[in-house]
Design an enzyme around this catalytic site. Sequence first.
Site, PDB file in Angstrom:
ATOM      1  N   ALA A   8       5.021  -2.975  -4.938  1.00 39.00           N
ATOM      2  CA  ALA A   8       3.599  -3.114  -4.632  1.00 39.00           C
ATOM      3  C   ALA A   8       3.214  -2.071  -3.592  1.00 39.00           C
ATOM      4  CB  ALA A   8       3.290  -4.515  -4.111  1.00 39.00           C
ATOM      5  N   CYS A   9       2.193  -1.277  -3.902  1.00 38.08           N
ATOM      6  CA  CYS A   9       1.717  -0.265  -2.955  1.00 38.08           C
ATOM      7  C   CYS A   9       0.337  -0.644  -2.430  1.00 38.08           C
ATOM      8  CB  CYS A   9       1.702   1.120  -3.593  1.00 38.08           C
ATOM      9  SG  CYS A   9       0.461   1.350  -4.881  1.00 38.08           S
ATOM     10  N   THR A  10      -0.158   0.125  -1.482  1.00 33.26           N
ATOM     11  CA  THR A  10      -1.434  -0.214  -0.845  1.00 33.26           C
ATOM     12  C   THR A  10      -2.606  -0.194  -1.811  1.00 33.26           C
ATOM     13  OG1 THR A  10      -1.639   2.082  -0.119  1.00 33.26           O
ATOM     14  CG2 THR A  10      -0.765   0.519   1.475  1.00 33.26           C
ATOM     15  N   GLY A  12      -2.197  -0.190  -5.228  1.00 31.65           N
ATOM     16  CA  GLY A  12      -1.826  -1.026  -6.368  1.00 31.65           C
ATOM     17  C   GLY A  12      -1.889  -0.307  -7.696  1.00 31.65           C
ATOM     18  N   THR A  16       3.108   1.793  -7.170  1.00 30.87           N
ATOM     19  CA  THR A  16       3.695   0.538  -7.648  1.00 30.87           C
ATOM     20  C   THR A  16       4.511   0.779  -8.918  1.00 30.87           C
ATOM     21  OG1 THR A  16       1.903  -0.795  -6.712  1.00 30.87           O
ATOM     22  CG2 THR A  16       3.158  -1.775  -8.541  1.00 30.87           C
TER      23      THR A  16
END
Length: 107
Positions: A8-10, A12, A16
């Site tokens: 999960a990245c900032t 999304g 990700t």
Amino acid sequence: MKIVGVCACTVGIAHTYIAQEKLEKAAEKAGYDIHLETQGTIGTQNELTPEDIADADIAILAIDVKIKGMERFDKITKMTVPTDIAIKSPNKLMEKAAQVIKQRQNA
């Protein structure tokens, strides 16, 4: 070795799914079984079941944000890294995961 995890990245979006792809390829190369859940802008995909987590040797959480269901990993050995580590050094991450498991088994 059986691995589960979440990417999960900032934002999304890109990181990700790139992290997921890199980790899956590195695990396959190392001969490990891996099941990764993604939590992106389109929601949770490939959701891990309680059985998936219970059967795993380690969880790799390649995350840049808080994730839903973090408590699911309370009873399993886990490594938490930023997504860029999973993207840039997935093979080294697999080696580190194997080391962590070996140390745990020898403890």
